[in-house]
Design a protein around this motif. Structure first.
Motif, PDB file in Angstrom:
ATOM      1  N   HIS A  32       0.816  -1.222   0.000  1.00  0.00           N
ATOM      2  CA  HIS A  32       0.000   0.000   0.000  1.00  0.00           C
ATOM      3  C   HIS A  32       0.847   1.267   0.000  1.00  0.00           C
ATOM      4  O   HIS A  32       2.074   1.229   0.099  1.00  0.00           O
ATOM      5  CB  HIS A  32      -0.958  -0.016   1.192  1.00  0.00           C
ATOM      6  CG  HIS A  32      -0.269   0.019   2.532  1.00  0.00           C
ATOM      7  ND1 HIS A  32       0.332   1.143   3.041  1.00  0.00           N
ATOM      8  CD2 HIS A  32      -0.104  -0.943   3.486  1.00  0.00           C
ATOM      9  CE1 HIS A  32       0.838   0.894   4.233  1.00  0.00           C
ATOM     10  NE2 HIS A  32       0.600  -0.379   4.523  1.00  0.00           N
ATOM     11  N   GLY A  33       0.172   2.408  -0.056  1.00  0.00           N
ATOM     12  CA  GLY A  33       0.832   3.696  -0.123  1.00  0.00           C
ATOM     13  C   GLY A  33       1.127   4.307   1.240  1.00  0.00           C
ATOM     14  O   GLY A  33       0.716   3.806   2.283  1.00  0.00           O
ATOM     15  N   SER A  36      -1.277   4.965   4.424  1.00  0.00           N
ATOM     16  CA  SER A  36      -2.453   4.152   4.161  1.00  0.00           C
ATOM     17  C   SER A  36      -2.284   2.801   4.865  1.00  0.00           C
ATOM     18  O   SER A  36      -1.531   2.675   5.826  1.00  0.00           O
ATOM     19  CB  SER A  36      -2.648   3.974   2.657  1.00  0.00           C
ATOM     20  OG  SER A  36      -3.880   3.388   2.364  1.00  0.00           O
ATOM     21  N   THR A  40      -7.462   0.151   3.487  1.00  0.00           N
ATOM     22  CA  THR A  40      -7.824   1.352   2.738  1.00  0.00           C
ATOM     23  C   THR A  40      -7.443   1.256   1.275  1.00  0.00           C
ATOM     24  O   THR A  40      -8.208   1.633   0.389  1.00  0.00           O
ATOM     25  CB  THR A  40      -7.162   2.589   3.376  1.00  0.00           C
ATOM     26  OG1 THR A  40      -7.642   2.734   4.722  1.00  0.00           O
ATOM     27  CG2 THR A  40      -7.461   3.860   2.588  1.00  0.00           C
ATOM     28  N   ASN A  41      -6.234   0.743   1.008  1.00  0.00           N
ATOM     29  CA  ASN A  41      -5.716   0.742  -0.358  1.00  0.00           C
ATOM     30  C   ASN A  41      -6.293  -0.376  -1.229  1.00  0.00           C
ATOM     31  O   ASN A  41      -6.610  -0.160  -2.404  1.00  0.00           O
ATOM     32  CB  ASN A  41      -4.200   0.605  -0.319  1.00  0.00           C
ATOM     33  CG  ASN A  41      -3.469   1.555  -1.248  1.00  0.00           C
ATOM     34  OD1 ASN A  41      -2.366   1.966  -0.959  1.00  0.00           O
ATOM     35  ND2 ASN A  41      -4.068   1.919  -2.358  1.00  0.00           N
ATOM     36  N   TRP A  42      -6.430  -1.560  -0.643  1.00  0.00           N
ATOM     37  CA  TRP A  42      -6.714  -2.733  -1.469  1.00  0.00           C
ATOM     38  C   TRP A  42      -8.040  -3.426  -1.179  1.00  0.00           C
ATOM     39  O   TRP A  42      -8.613  -4.041  -2.075  1.00  0.00           O
ATOM     40  CB  TRP A  42      -5.595  -3.758  -1.323  1.00  0.00           C
ATOM     41  CG  TRP A  42      -4.236  -3.234  -1.613  1.00  0.00           C
ATOM     42  CD1 TRP A  42      -3.157  -3.194  -0.774  1.00  0.00           C
ATOM     43  CD2 TRP A  42      -3.778  -2.658  -2.851  1.00  0.00           C
ATOM     44  NE1 TRP A  42      -2.073  -2.632  -1.387  1.00  0.00           N
ATOM     45  CE2 TRP A  42      -2.425  -2.291  -2.678  1.00  0.00           C
ATOM     46  CE3 TRP A  42      -4.385  -2.411  -4.087  1.00  0.00           C
ATOM     47  CZ2 TRP A  42      -1.665  -1.698  -3.673  1.00  0.00           C
ATOM     48  CZ3 TRP A  42      -3.636  -1.816  -5.086  1.00  0.00           C
ATOM     49  CH2 TRP A  42      -2.297  -1.474  -4.885  1.00  0.00           C
ATOM     50  N   VAL A 236      -7.467   5.289  -6.527  1.00  0.00           N
ATOM     51  CA  VAL A 236      -7.524   4.015  -5.816  1.00  0.00           C
ATOM     52  C   VAL A 236      -8.928   3.680  -5.328  1.00  0.00           C
ATOM     53  O   VAL A 236      -9.154   2.587  -4.795  1.00  0.00           O
ATOM     54  CB  VAL A 236      -6.555   3.983  -4.618  1.00  0.00           C
ATOM     55  CG1 VAL A 236      -5.123   3.980  -5.090  1.00  0.00           C
ATOM     56  CG2 VAL A 236      -6.801   5.143  -3.672  1.00  0.00           C
TER      57      VAL A 236
END
Length: 253
Positions: A32-33, A36, A40-42, A236
């Motif tokens: 993830h970023g 994050s 949240t990201n994936w 995203v």
């Protein structure tokens, strides 16, 4: 709703990282970023579910100082390129004969650097990333360190405002985050040109936060650029992100 399993992993230095996974089949490791987490990201916007439904085992760590992973406050817990070390330890632990690797923003920076080590994923995805985002980290580091400094004083309209609000929404430990920000090293163009893994550069059509994605794809020997709707923050949340990831991972190359 996908059935996400979570487990603890002890990294190279004993720090505990939380690993989330969903699905069965060929493994895809996703990073993830910044500020994050895997949820949240994936997971939240369906990307992991889309890949899992297509027959992939999606493995998503919460990076050090993020999500449910440990966020130690001591500087010695953050050696240079610590996220690279964490990812290599996880890959070694998983002992996967065949897998794909990808990441968004900071996860993409980490993925790109991993591709210069001796690991050999089948395909790679660099999302939310452009050429300039892999070098010149000092400027970006300074921006985020300033955001941490202004966390409780910045007003709406300040250039750091959005980053601060995102940090707050994700309950980021700013002491740990400041240590982590100082561990990242740059990646020069000649190293990018040595990456032989087929790589998708996937970026929002309005996203240039990390530079030019087309320039990055052109520099990669087997790079391919695809634009999806949105900015760095909004791309995203779009289903097109997962659709293009799946298209790339499943295509004949």
């Amino acid at each position: 709703m996908v059935d996400v399993k979570s487990w603890d992993f002890s990294s190279f230095d004993g720090i505990t990282l939380k690993i989330h996974e969903v699905g069965q089949g060929k493994p895809v490791i996703l990073l993830h970023g910044l500020f994050s987490n895997a949820e949240t990201n994936w997971i939240k916007f369906g990307h992991a579910g889309t890949l899992a439904e297509a027959g992939y085992r999606v493995i998503m760590p919460d990076l050090r100082a993020h999500g449910h992973s440990a966020a130690p406050h001591t500087a010695d817990a953050y050696p240079s390129d610590v996220l690279i070390k964490d990812a290599l330890a996880l890959i070694e632990h998983l002992d996967l004969p065949d897998y794909h690797l990808g990441g968004f923003s900071l996860g993409a920076r980490t993925t790109a650097k991993l591709l210069t080590t001796d690991i050999a994923p089948g395909r790679a995805i660099l999302a939310g990333m452009g050429l300039e985002g892999l070098a010149g980290w000092d400027k970006r580091q300074g921006f985020f360190l300033k955001a941490i400094e202004l966390r409780d004083t910045a007003k709406r309209g300040d250039p750091h405002w959005m980053a601060i609000q995102f940090m707050k929404s994700q309950k980021i430990d700013t002491v740990a985050a400041a240590h982590l920000l100082k561990t990242f090293s740059d990646m020069e163009p000649d190293a990018i040109e040595m990456i032989t893994t087929p790589t998708l550069v996937l970026c929002g059509s309005e996203d240039r936060d990390n530079g030019d994605p087309e320039a990055l794809a052109n520099l990669l020997p087997h790079g391919h650029h695809v634009a999806v709707p949105g900015t760095h923050m909004s791309s995203v949340t779009k289903p097109e992100m997962a659709q293009e990831m799946l298209r790339f991972l499943s295509a004949d190359i």
